[in-house]
Design an enzyme around this catalytic site. Structure first.
Site, short mmCIF file in Angstrom:
data_model
loop_
_atom_site.label_atom_id
_atom_site.label_comp_id
_atom_site.label_asym_id
_atom_site.label_seq_id
_atom_site.Cartn_x
_atom_site.Cartn_y
_atom_site.Cartn_z
N GLY A 108 0.49 -1.12 -0.21
CA GLY A 108 0.15 -0.16 0.14
C GLY A 108 0.97 1.03 0.09
O GLY A 108 1.59 1.17 -0.08
N ASN A 109 0.28 2.16 0.37
CA ASN A 109 1.18 3.46 0.54
C ASN A 109 -0.09 4.55 1.56
O ASN A 109 -0.62 4.19 2.03
CB ASN A 109 1.09 4.07 -0.75
#
Ligand code: CTP
Length: 262
Positions: A63-64
């Protein structure tokens, strides 16, 4: 909306901030407020927000750091100006109860892609603020990957570029805007994305600007349009940045012939 007091001579005879603002200025501010409130009335707007999560196994993902705030602020701004907004959000803590926003929550880039492609044909203006993962694991392990003493390699495949797919499908009456998150050669890279993804407008964020980008409530954008015009904005709250974006799109639409009647 708050109209702040003006500066000048006060009733006490002292000078400073605390005078009632001039009536004609109050009138102009109120007139502008009501004029802009419905300037996207009847328009259908698609906004994406947040990160995407690409599962590795039942407990881990790629993810980020995107919070989703920029996309949510854009959705609220257009909805408050009369538009019907469809917000597609990746995993984010944020939610909205604005009656003019219908929100679909997705997890992966593939889910966001499918949802965007489904809604895009009926959309007048699309703004892709989501930080979509560029890679996803080729296979998702059904069981939790157990630790061992050897190195672990993950095989990743590129995700579909949703914005580029929308660019290919865009009609002349549709308006398409994307974001560019860059850490070097910012303007040149953003200009390449305008062409590659067939955009009308790109909103550049540089992670080199303090207070811009992910997981902060402020942002500093540089807007680059399809004709190469560059507009730099100051560091502002993401709500104010959303206003600037809506104003800029309004101006571009008035100048060109996209999305007639806005
Ligand atoms: N985007 C998208 N689908 C992807 C990746 C990005 O729709 N799979 C969109 C983002 O929502 C954003 C724009 O493309 O509006 C640019 O995203 P950015 O991360 O800046 O660039 P990338 O195209 O992913 O290229 P790079 O990571 O190499 O800079």
């Amino acid at each position: 909306m708050i109209i702040a007091p003006a500066s000048g001579e006060l009733a006490s005879g002292l000078f400073g901030c605390g005078r009632m603002e001039e009536p004609d200025i109050i009138y102009n501010i109120i007139e502008k407020y009501f004029k802009t409130r419905d300037d996207f009335c009847g328009k259908s707007i698609l906004v994406t927000a947040g990160p995407t999560y690409e599962n590795i196994d039942p407990v881990r993902f790629i993810g980020n750091h995107s919070s989703g705030l920029m996309g949510f602020s854009i959705a609220e701004e257009f909805a408050n100006r009369g538009a019907n907004v469809h917000l597609i959000s990746g995993p984010s803590q944020l939610s909205t109860n604005n009656p003019s926003i219908s929100c679909t929550k997705v997890t992966s880039a593939k889910e966001m892609h499918d949802c965007c492609l489904d809604l895009f044909p009926k959309t007048d203006i699309t703004i892709m603020a989501a930080a979509v993962s560029d890679y996803a694991p080729i296979t998702i392990n059904k069981q939790k990957i157990k630790k061992s003493n050897s190195d672990l390699s993950l095989k990743l495949k590129p995700t579909i570029d949703i914005l580029a797919e929308l660019g290919k499908r865009k009609s002349n009456s549709q308006f398409l805007a994307g974001f560019a998150l860059e850490t070097e050669n910012e303007v040149v890279n953003a200009q390449k994305k305008i062409i590659q993804k067939k955009l009308n407008l790109i909103l550049l964020n540089s992670l080199n600007d303090h207070g811009a980008g992910f997981a902060v409530t402020t942002n500093k954008i540089t807007a680059i349009d399809q004709e190469g015009n560059i507009t730099k904005f100051d560091l502002k709250s993401k709500n104010e940045v959303a206003k600037d974006i809506a104003d800029l799109i309004k101006q571009m639409i008035e100048k060109h012939s996209f999305v007639k009647n806005v």
